[in-house]
Design an enzyme around this catalytic site. Structure first.
Site, PDB file in Angstrom:
ATOM      1  CG  ASP A   8      -1.854   1.125   1.330  1.00 12.63           C
ATOM      2  OD1 ASP A   8      -1.777   2.034   0.485  1.00 12.63           O
ATOM      3  OD2 ASP A   8      -2.673   1.133   2.254  1.00 12.63           O
ATOM      4  CG  ASP A  58      -5.921  -5.061   2.217  1.00 12.43           C
ATOM      5  OD1 ASP A  58      -5.526  -4.516   3.258  1.00 12.43           O
ATOM      6  OD2 ASP A  58      -6.508  -4.429   1.315  1.00 12.43           O
TER       7      ASP A  58
END
Length: 376
Positions: A92, A271
């Site tokens: 990320d 996720d």
């Protein structure tokens, strides 16, 4: 990176595919355990591989940039070399973490100035240096730098935030294309759709992101407090616009039933910290429903959490023993609950994939969502 779409469910928009990266293949739909600082909390890499069967895990650019820092990661050969994880990795960009520090950051066109949560030092993230940082970390899939607006957001703010995300994306793409991988294998850049819960903004953003023709696409800014119905509405709208031949990643979602519902809308990748965070607090997700293992009712239940699971933490240890560990404040309880939840999430998406390939996903999903939501 290559994505193959293998089958579509005839009664929904669910898809089964295969994502190929330099560090291995990923069967979709897939859930990705979150390893924020390069480790999934309380879980070893061996357990991730052998008990949980995670095919890909996450790291976070913001946290890894601050600690251990880029120089150590570079010397180690990237995050794969540093933490010993040999399968695929995704990072990320840190946008969500930076923007969650609402009292310690300032957003401007150049990027975002923020204060470290560790020592208060000041740093600047820009689209360019976030790409450079993710080159050093070396994940197979990296994310564009975006702004994640809070929920609720006023329309004007959500629109300005989305437009800034799009301008930053152009800078990310230029930097990404202008630099080479550091460790000898290719990385894939995913842009992120934003727009809060406004349908017109989500449509605009999805069209912009689709036009960039990246190898995959992500959907951000959901599961931040909005009602589930709004999440599903936005996700369906976006998935109908994003190209079918590219993987779709819904960021930060969610409960087991959230995952099944969004699979049915066309999402391939998920996720969330929920399996480990909730597990550390005694919440177990099972095929029968949700268990609060701290409840006294489990004190004399000597049956396994799930006798049929291939996961040792799930099939060997009893509910009574696990409750005892939590009551005693024993860290092993938090570890076993985390392993169980992660293994369950991976079993859930594996079963969903099997049902998609068989053409029975839609009917199975309807019954399973009701079952998973039950409180035991």
């Amino acid at each position: 990176m290559k994505f193959e779409l293998l089958h579509k469910d005839p009664a929904s928009k669910a898809r089964a595919g295969k994502l190929t990266t330099a560090h291995g293949e990923i069967e979709t739909p897939i859930f990705m355990p979150v390893g924020t600082v390069g480790s999934v909390k309380a879980v070893t890499q061996e357990q991730l591989r052998e008990e949980i069967n995670a095919q890909i895990i996450l790291g976070n650019t913001y946290h890894l940039y601050l600690r251990p820092g880029l120089e150590i990661l570079r010397q180690a050969g990237g995050l794969h070399g540093f933490n010993g994880w040999e399968r695929p990795l995704l990072t990320d960009s840190g946008g969500y973490q930076v923007f969650s520090l609402a009292n310690n950051r300032k957003i401007k066109e150049e990027g975002c100035v923020f204060q470290s949560h560790i020592d208060g030092s000041r740093h600047l993230f820009t689209p360019e240096n976030v790409m450079d940082t993710q080159r050093v970390i070396g994940a197979d899939i990296i994310m564009a730098f975006d702004e994640c607006p809070p929920y609720p957001s006023e329309y004007k703010y959500a629109k300005q935030s989305m437009e800034l995300t799009h301008r930053w994306l152009d800078r990310c793409i230029r930097r990404f294309k202008g630099t080479d991988p550091i460790y000898g294998y290719e990385q894939a850049l995913f842009p992120i759709v934003q727009g809060s819960t406004y349908k017109d903004l989500r449509k605009i953003s999805a069209e912009v992101i689709a036009s960039k023709d990246c190898l995959g696409n992500a959907i951000g800014g959901l599961s931040v407090g909005e009602p589930e119905e709004d999440m599903y509405e936005m996700c369906e709208l976006v998935c109908d616009i994003l190209p079918t031949e590219k993987p779709r990643y819904l960021m930060g979602v969610g409960t087991p039933w959230n995952i099944l519902e969004n699979i049915s809308l066309g999402v391939d990748m998920f996720d969330c910290v929920m399996p480990t965070r909730n597990g550390r607090n005694g919440m177990l997700f099972t095929w029968q429903g949700v268990i609060n293992i701290k409840n006294k009712k489990w004190a004399t239940d000597f049956t396994p959490i799930d006798a049929n699971s291939p996961c040792i933490a799930t099939s060997k240890y009893t509910k009574a023993y696990l409750r005892h560990l939590f009551a005693a404040g024993e860290i092993l309880g938090m570890q076993l609950a985390s392993i169980h939840n992660l293994a369950f999430y991976l079993e859930l998406v594996k079963e969903a994939r099997k049902r998609i390939l068989e053409g029975t996903f839609a009917a199975w999903k309807e019954g399973m969502v009701k079952q998973l939501r039950q409180r035991l």
